[in-house]
Design an enzyme around this catalytic site. Structure first.
Site, short mmCIF file in Angstrom:
data_model
loop_
_atom_site.label_atom_id
_atom_site.label_comp_id
_atom_site.label_asym_id
_atom_site.label_seq_id
_atom_site.Cartn_x
_atom_site.Cartn_y
_atom_site.Cartn_z
CG PHE A 111 -0.43 0.52 2.49
CD1 PHE A 111 -0.63 1.84 2.88
CD2 PHE A 111 0.27 -0.31 3.36
CE1 PHE A 111 -0.15 2.32 4.09
CE2 PHE A 111 0.74 0.15 4.57
CZ PHE A 111 0.53 1.48 4.94
CE LYS A 112 3.43 1.87 4.96
NZ LYS A 112 4.67 1.61 5.66
#
Length: 462
Positions: A111-112
């Site tokens: 998700f980063k």
């Protein structure tokens, strides 16, 4: 829109100056002077927007027109042009009451990427426009490092150094960082845990002379732009699920450093009508204890199957506390001073009641995490990574029968095969991840020693 420090001792800044400051010069965290509120009618208009279009609408409230729209649009298109799906963050319906927002379709399968692909483009843009060198310094519990490196590797005018805890990230996470051999990338593998790495980073950013001399910039979620970029997918998820049901919608978020869940808090303050924000943690359950008892006290560190959440000191907690005390910088500063001197803080009475209105929280044990992975693979043929499994377990604990749950899938399961193999599940690795195991690694192993880390940085920044 101006930006101020939670501790009240920084002159209000514009958007770009806030990006460059990262950690506020008084040791606090930068927040908007006021949170814009989006009307229900506007939300309805946004329902049909693409991810990129939605991003531009939300950022328009915050950038003060410091970046021309066409430049911002180009950065957004470039940032999300290399995701493996045109939706950027597609939604998978598991059953009648559960949706999973898949946040792992970026270049490092976590998700980063959603925020850091954009931040890499933004830093490159600022560096070129201002003709300034940018040295990015960050700590990672696993995913931030790889995503940050991928976002800026090879970019002119930028160098990046990432600290990660030696032997305490998954093998794939380690390889995604350390197989990069670009001259503008330095990986420091630190003997210690993530909190040790993060403390060094905060200490160096608090040293204003060092920060200025070496042009240090933050890419961790202490930088408000990380928070804002993550807010976009809360709106995207809610608006794409809400149309399918009139039930209330809860969002369950695996959270270690409080950044991802704080993005949800910001979205809710902006007017997104989320019902419950559910914090999913693991056995490093400081956030669960805070929500349930009001005590925020770092405990002993535990290594788990969800290593990206193996965190005891949550950086973004200060931002939430600032709003909890009514945006009173003096009260906030007193709390943070007490945390520093006494090792804990406690909120009680109406403040604790407000915390429990804002959040529910569950600390998921290792066995429960693995059992959840096995259950969803067997019942739905849907493989979860360990962090997402914690989010699903928290959804199961708090989702009502008349409610819809959205859980964030924060990483692809291939990044954490060490846990998956424990329950006799064999998965096929994506080609990009499989290739990592044949590549040489480039990292420097150092002790948890600030002076040694400074020496490494000084040599790198020459």
């Amino acid at each position: 829109m101006r930006y101020i420090s939670t501790r009240g001792n920084v002159e209000p800044k514009g958007f770009i100056d806030t990006v460059l400051m990262g950690l506020a010069d008084d040791g606090g965290l930068m927040v908007p002077s006021e949170i814009p509120v989006v009307s229900a009618a506007t939300l309805e208009e946004w329902r049909s927007l693409s991810y990129q279009e939605l991003f531009l609408k939300i950022f328009a409230y915050y950038t003060n027109d410091e970046i021309p729209l066409e430049d911002l649009q180009e950065m957004v298109n470039t940032s999300y042009g290399n995701f493996r799906t045109p939706e950027v963050t597609p939604i998978h319906q598991v059953n009648d009451s559960l949706y999973v927002l898949e946040l792992f379709h970026g270049p490092t399968f976590a998700f980063k990427d959603v925020a850091l692909q954009f931040m890499g483009e933004l830093y490159s843009y600022i560096s070129k426009k201002q003709n300034k060198i940018i040295h990015i310094l960050g700590a990672t519990s696993g995913d931030t490092g790889a995503a940050a490196i991928q976002g800026v590797r090879g970019k002119e005018g930028i160098k990046i150094c990432i600290l990660h805890p030696h032997g305490k990230v998954s093998k794939v996470q380690e390889l995604q960082m350390t197989t990069v051999d670009d001259s503008n990338v330095l990986n420091l593998s630190v003997h210690g845990n993530f909190d040790d790495c993060q403390k060094v980073i905060k200490d160096l950013f608090a040293d204003l002379d060092f920060k200025s001399r070496y042009h240090l910039r933050a890419i961790n979620s202490i930088n408000f732009v990380r928070i804002l970029a993550q807010t976009v997918y809360y709106f995207y998820a809610y608006l794409h699920v809400d149309g399918s049901s009139e039930k209330k919608i809860n969002i369950s978020v695996p959270s270690g450093n409080f950044g991802n869940i704080f993005s949800g808090y910001l979205a809710k303050q902006m007017g997104l009508p989320i019902n419950k924000l559910i914090i999913a943690t693991n056995e490093n359950n400081i956030l669960e204890r805070f929500v349930n008892t009001g005590e925020y006290k770092p405990g002993s560190f535990t290594s788990t199957y969800s290593p990206s959440m193996d965190i005891q000191v949550a950086s973004n907690f200060e931002r939430y506390l600032y709003y909890l005390v009514g945006e009173d910088s003096e009260k906030l500063s007193a709390y943070m001073s007490k945390l520093q001197t006494e090792g804990k803080i406690t909120v009680e009475g109406e403040a604790l009641q407000q915390v429990q209105k804002d959040f529910a929280a569950l600390g998921v044990k290792n066995d429960q995490c693995l059992n959840t992975i096995a259950k969803y693979q067997k019942e739905y043929s849907y493989l979860l990574d360990p962090h997402t499994a914690c989010g699903i377990a928290a959804y199961e604990a708090f989702n009502g029968s008349d409610e819809i749950g959205i859980t964030f899938a924060t990483a692809h399961p291939a990044k954490f095969d060490e846990a998956i193999t424990l329950i006799d599940i064999k998965q096929e690795f994506p080609a990009q991840i499989k290739a990592l195991f044949e590549m040489p690694q480039h990292q420097t192993v150092v002790d948890h020693d600030k002076d040694e880390i400074v020496r490494q940085l000084q040599a790198f920044y020459k």
